[in-house]
Design a protein around this motif. Structure first.
Motif, short mmCIF file in Angstrom:
data_model
loop_
_atom_site.label_atom_id
_atom_site.label_comp_id
_atom_site.label_asym_id
_atom_site.label_seq_id
_atom_site.Cartn_x
_atom_site.Cartn_y
_atom_site.Cartn_z
N VAL A 1 -67.09 8.39 -48.99
CA VAL A 1 -67.24 8.62 -47.42
C VAL A 1 -65.92 8.46 -46.87
N ASN A 2 -65.62 9.36 -45.88
CA ASN A 2 -64.60 9.26 -44.94
C ASN A 2 -64.82 7.80 -44.08
N ILE A 3 -63.85 7.00 -44.05
CA ILE A 3 -63.96 5.86 -43.21
C ILE A 3 -63.99 5.95 -41.93
N ALA A 4 -62.98 7.02 -41.61
CA ALA A 4 -62.97 7.41 -40.10
C ALA A 4 -64.18 7.88 -39.52
N ASP A 5 -64.67 8.88 -40.42
CA ASP A 5 -65.72 9.72 -39.93
C ASP A 5 -67.14 8.65 -39.78
N LEU A 6 -67.05 7.77 -40.72
CA LEU A 6 -68.07 6.74 -40.69
C LEU A 6 -68.26 5.83 -39.51
N ILE A 7 -66.98 5.65 -39.22
CA ILE A 7 -66.90 4.53 -38.04
C ILE A 7 -66.91 5.50 -36.76
N GLN A 8 -66.80 6.75 -36.69
CA GLN A 8 -66.90 7.50 -35.49
C GLN A 8 -68.32 7.84 -35.28
N GLN A 9 -69.11 8.07 -36.38
CA GLN A 9 -70.61 8.35 -36.27
C GLN A 9 -71.24 7.13 -35.79
N THR A 10 -70.77 5.81 -36.21
CA THR A 10 -71.60 4.42 -36.11
C THR A 10 -71.29 4.21 -34.60
N ILE A 11 -70.02 4.47 -33.93
CA ILE A 11 -69.72 4.02 -32.61
C ILE A 11 -70.50 4.97 -31.51
N ALA A 12 -70.54 6.02 -32.04
CA ALA A 12 -71.19 7.20 -31.00
C ALA A 12 -72.32 6.60 -30.74
N TYR A 13 -73.19 5.84 -31.50
CA TYR A 13 -74.70 5.52 -31.06
C TYR A 13 -74.63 4.19 -30.03
N HIS A 14 -73.48 3.81 -29.55
CA HIS A 14 -73.28 2.60 -28.55
C HIS A 14 -73.06 3.21 -27.29
N ASN A 15 -73.17 2.34 -26.20
CA ASN A 15 -73.16 2.70 -24.75
C ASN A 15 -71.51 2.86 -24.56
N VAL A 16 -71.19 3.39 -23.40
CA VAL A 16 -69.75 3.63 -23.09
C VAL A 16 -69.25 2.23 -22.70
N ARG A 17 -70.15 1.09 -22.41
CA ARG A 17 -69.14 0.06 -22.13
C ARG A 17 -69.07 -0.80 -23.60
N ASP A 18 -69.95 -0.50 -24.52
CA ASP A 18 -69.53 -0.98 -25.92
C ASP A 18 -68.20 -0.31 -26.20
N VAL A 19 -68.10 1.04 -26.29
CA VAL A 19 -67.19 1.78 -26.74
C VAL A 19 -65.83 1.29 -26.14
N CYS A 20 -65.75 1.17 -24.68
CA CYS A 20 -64.21 0.52 -24.30
C CYS A 20 -64.09 -0.93 -24.85
N SER A 21 -65.10 -1.52 -24.98
CA SER A 21 -64.81 -2.88 -25.73
C SER A 21 -64.27 -2.68 -27.20
N LEU A 22 -64.86 -1.74 -27.88
CA LEU A 22 -64.10 -1.50 -29.16
C LEU A 22 -62.96 -0.88 -29.16
N LYS A 23 -62.77 0.02 -28.10
CA LYS A 23 -61.33 0.42 -28.24
C LYS A 23 -60.22 -0.51 -27.82
N ALA A 24 -60.53 -1.71 -27.34
CA ALA A 24 -59.48 -2.58 -27.22
C ALA A 24 -59.59 -3.71 -28.14
N SER A 25 -60.13 -3.63 -29.38
CA SER A 25 -60.25 -4.55 -30.23
C SER A 25 -59.13 -4.43 -31.41
N SER A 26 -58.93 -3.12 -31.69
CA SER A 26 -57.81 -2.99 -32.85
C SER A 26 -57.18 -1.45 -32.69
N ARG A 27 -56.23 -1.28 -33.50
CA ARG A 27 -55.49 0.09 -33.37
C ARG A 27 -56.37 0.98 -33.81
N GLN A 28 -56.90 0.89 -35.04
CA GLN A 28 -57.80 1.91 -35.77
C GLN A 28 -58.89 2.35 -34.71
#
Length: 592
Positions: A87-114
Motif C-alpha cells: 500500500v502506498n502510505i501517502a495515498d492511504l492517508i490521503q484517501q482516509t483524510i478525504a472523508y473528514h470535514n474541512v475543519r478537521d482537515v485544517c487541524s490535521l494539516k497543522a499536526s505534522s509535516r507529512q
C-alpha cells in the motif's frame, strides 16, 4: 516513503509484476508457502507455520479451528515484506483524510509535516471535491486556480445558496400547530455546536467543546452545562462562548464576559458552593467557597440571539424577527395581538411551559391612555440583554462583523424607573377557585456533578419569547430569577388590579383531607432594561406535616405551585422603535 521494518504484512502470498512506470504490482495468490515475494519460514524453527484457516487478531493472525497455527514468534512474520510494498502510505492517508470535514482537515494539516504536505497537494483537494459533489461532471475551471481554490469557491456558493433558498424554505416548514415559528426545530436543523474558551491571568487558555449531553434545548432557549474537575480557574478571567453551524458554515462568538466577583456584586451561598449571576442574566457560575476556584457554570442563550449572531441580514431573518411595515389605519397599533411563550425550568427539565395568545394591553377599552403608566423595579431582577444586543449589532454592522452579547462587569442602579405599557397576560383567578395553570414539578435548579450536588430551591430559569401579531419575534429573554415573597416591581397596574389570592382559603393537600395548609404567594420578576419587564405570581401551599395516610407516615407534603397572574410591561420607547408609534410622548396620568 517506506515504512519501518517493524511494520510487516499479514501472512498472505503475493506475486509481483513489473509495471510500465517501474513499480511492482503485488497480487495475493495461493497460500503463504506459495508466495514468490516473501521469504519462506525456516523448518527448523519450532514455530513453523502449518496450513490452516486464518482469522485476524491483535497479533496479526490467529489459529482457526483447523490444524494448529502458531503465529507467535514466527520468523516469517518478523522478516516479512513491509506494508509499504503493498500500500502506498501517502495515498492511504490521503484517501482516509478525504472523508473528514474541512475543519478537521485544517487541524490535521497543522499536526505534522507529512500531513501538511498531504493536505496541501492538488490531488488531495481534487479528491475532496469529487467526494463532496459527486454529481458534478463538469467543473467550472477558474483561470490559474488550483483545486483548493475551486473547492473554496464551490463551498462558498453552496452556503450562499442555502442562506438564499433553503433557509427561507426551512423557515416556512418549521411551524408549530398554532402557526408560530418552531424555534427548537429550526435550531436542530441548523446543526449548531457550541464551544467555550477561558482566558485567565498567568495561565494558558482553555478550550472546551460542549457535547450533545451538555446541551439542553428548550422551547425558547438552550442551556449549556459545564463542570470543572481538573481545570483550576481563578477570578478574574475572560469567557467566550462560540457557536458553529454546520448547515450555514458560520462560526461566531455568542457571548463574552469578564468574570469578576467583586464587580458582579452580591452572591448567594448554598453549602460549599457560592453561586454568582452575571449582570446580563445569561450566566450562572458556581465557585468553591474554600479554594475560590470555578466549579461549574450554566450558560443560557435565547434562540433569537443565536440566530441573530449566525444569520446575516437575509430574507429568513426578516421573516423571523423583522420589523413590520407602517400601519396608519390601526389606532391601537402595538397594543394587541401578542403571543407569549413562557417556560419556567431548571437546567434539564421544565416545571412549567405554556403559550398565551391574544395578549392585549390592560384597560384597552378605556383608550390608549388607560394602559400607559410607570414602573419602579428593584435592582435584583434587573438585567441588560436586548439593548446590549441591539447596540452590539449596530456597532458590528458598521465593522462588517456579527453581533455577540457582552456581559459588562458592573451592576445596574439601586432602583430602575421606566415608562411602560401595561399588558395583562393572565388575569388573577376568581375568588374561591384555584389558578388553572399548575406546575408539573417543584421550581428549582439542581447543580450536580460527579463530586457534589447542590439544589437551589428558591431560584428558577425564566425563558420568555413574545411574538407580535405578524408572528415575528418581538422580545426574547432568558434569565436566572429568584422567587421572593414580596413583589420587586411597583406599578400602577398592579395597584389598580389588586393581584392577590385568597389568603384565608384552605387547600386540601391530599385526597383524604388529612393535611391542610394556607396559601403561599411567590413572585418572579425579570426586568430587561430598555426593553420589557415580566412579572409572575405563583400560588403554592406551605409544607405541612401530614397524618399517617396511605403509608406516608409523618413526611412533609409540598403541593405544586400554580401560576396565578402574569403581567408584561414593555417600555414605550421599545414599542415605538418596533412599530413606529409615539407612545413615549404620551403623558399618562397613572404614575407609581
Amino acid at each position: 516513503m517506506e515504512a519501518p521494518e517493524t511494520f510487516t504484512c499479514p501472512p498472505v502470498a503475493v506475486s509481483g509484476d513489473r509495471r510500465a512506470d517501474g513499480r511492482t504490482s503485488y497480487t495475493a495468490r495461493g497460500s503463504f508457502r506459495n508466495a514468490k515475494a516473501l521469504p519462506q519460514p525456516s523448518s527448523r524453527h519450532p514455530g513453523a507455520l502449518r496450513q490452516g484457516p486464518l482469522r485476524p487478531s491483535a497479533k496479526g493472525v490467529a489459529p482457526g479451528r483447523g490444524p494448529a497455527l502458531r503465529a507467535r514468534g514466527t520468523p516469517g512474520l518478523q522478516q516479512g515484506v513491509p506494508i509499504a510494498a503493498f500500500v502506498n502510505i501517502a495515498d492511504l492517508i490521503q484517501q482516509t483524510i478525504a472523508y473528514h470535514n474541512v475543519r478537521d482537515v485544517c487541524s490535521l494539516k497543522a499536526s505534522s509535516r507529512q500531513l501538511r504536505d498531504t493536505c496541501s497537494g492538488d490531488a488531495f483537494w481534487e479528491t475532496l471535491y469529487r467526494l463532496r459533489w459527486p454529481l458534478e461532471r463538469e467543473v467550472q475551471m477558474l483561470p490559474d486556480a488550483g483545486w483548493r481554490q475551486r473547492f473554496v469557491e464551490r463551498l462558498r456558493h453552496a452556503r450562499e445558496t442555502f442562506i438564499r433558498r433553503s433557509l427561507p424554505a426551512l423557515m416556512r416548514k418549521s411551524r408549530r400547530r398554532d402557526g408560530l415559528p418552531d424555534l427548537r426545530k429550526l435550531h436542530e436543523a441548523l446543526r449548531i455546536r457550541y464551544s467555550m474558551s477561558i482566558h485567565a491571568r498567568n495561565a494558558p487558555a482553555a478550550h472546551l467543546e460542549f457535547s450533545q449531553t451538555s446541551t439542553q434545548p428548550f422551547d425558547s432557549a438552550v442551556c449549556l452545562r459545564c463542570s470543572f474537575a481538573s481545570l483550576q480557574v481563578l477570578c478574574p478571567f475572560r469567557l467566550r462562548c462560540v457557536g458553529r453551524s454546520s448547515a450555514i458554515g458560520r462560526e461566531e462568538v455568542l457571548l463574552t464576559a469578564d468574570v469578576d466577583l467583586d464587580a458582579w456584586g452580591d452572591a448567594f451561598v448554598n453549602g460549599e458552593i457560592k453561586f454568582v449571576r452575571s449582570p446580563c442574566g445569561r450566566l450562572l457560575l458556581a465557585f468553591w467557597t474554600s479554594s475560590k476556584t470555578l466549579a461549574g457554570m450554566y450558560v443560557n442563550l435565547t434562540y433569537k440571539h443565536i440566530f441573530q449572531s449566525l444569520w446575516p441580514d437575509c430574507e429568513a431573518w426578516r421573516s423571523l424577527a423583522g420589523r413590520p411595515g407602517s400601519d396608519d389605519l390601526d389606532s391601537l397599533l402595538g397594543l394587541h395581538g401578542y403571543s407569549l411563550l413562557l417556560t419556567l425550568r431548571g437546567a434539564k427539565t421544565e416545571c412549567f411551559a405554556n403559550t398565551f395568545y391574544k395578549v392585549a394591553a390592560f384597560g384597552l377599552g378605556r383608550g390608549r391612555a388607560g394602559c400607559l403608566g410607570n414602573v419602579a423595579v428593584k435592582s435584583a431582577p434587573c438585567v441588560v440583554q436586548t439593548q446590549q444586543d441591539l447596540a452590539t449589532s449596530q456597532q458590528n454592522s458598521q465593522e462588517k462583523s456579527r453581533p455577540s452579547a457582552y456581559c459588562p462587569g458592573r451592576r445596574p442602579d439601586a432602583k430602575f424607573h421606566a415608562e411602560v405599557c401595561h399588558f395583562e397576560v393572565l388575569a388573577p383567578h376568581e375568588s374561591g377557585h384555584q389558578p388553572p395553570f399548575p406546575c408539573v414539578r417543584q421550581p428549582g435548579i439542581v447543580f450536580q456533578t460527579a463530586a457534589f450536588k447542590s439544589v437551589l430551591s428558591e431560584h428558577v430559569f425564566v425563558d420568555a419569547t413574545v411574538f407580535d401579531e405578524h408572528g415575528h419575534i418581538f422580545w426574547s429573554v432568558t434569565c436566572l430569577c429568584a422567587m421572593t415573597s414580596v413583589c420587586p416591581c411597583e406599578s400602577s397596574m398592579l395597584e389598580d388590579r389588586h393581584v392577590q389570592v385568597d389568603f384565608d382559603r384552605q387547600v386540601d393537600f391530599d385526597r383524604g383531607g388529612g393535611c391542610r395548609g394556607t396559601s403561599q404567594v411567590q413572585w418572579i420578576c425579570v426586568a430587561d432594561r430598555g426593553a420589557a419587564h415580566l412579572v409572575l405570581q405563583l400560588e403554592g401551599g406551605v409544607a405541612q406535616q401530614a397524618d399517617e395516610y396511605e403509608g406516608l407516615g409523618s413526611k412533609l407534603l409540598q403541593p405544586l405551585p400554580r401560576l396565578n397572574a402574569i403581567s408584561w410591561h414593555p417600555e414605550r420607547g421599545f414599542v415605538d422603535n418596533w412599530w413606529g408609534s409615539s407612545y413615549a410622548a404620551t403623558d399618562s396620568s397613572a404614575v407609581t
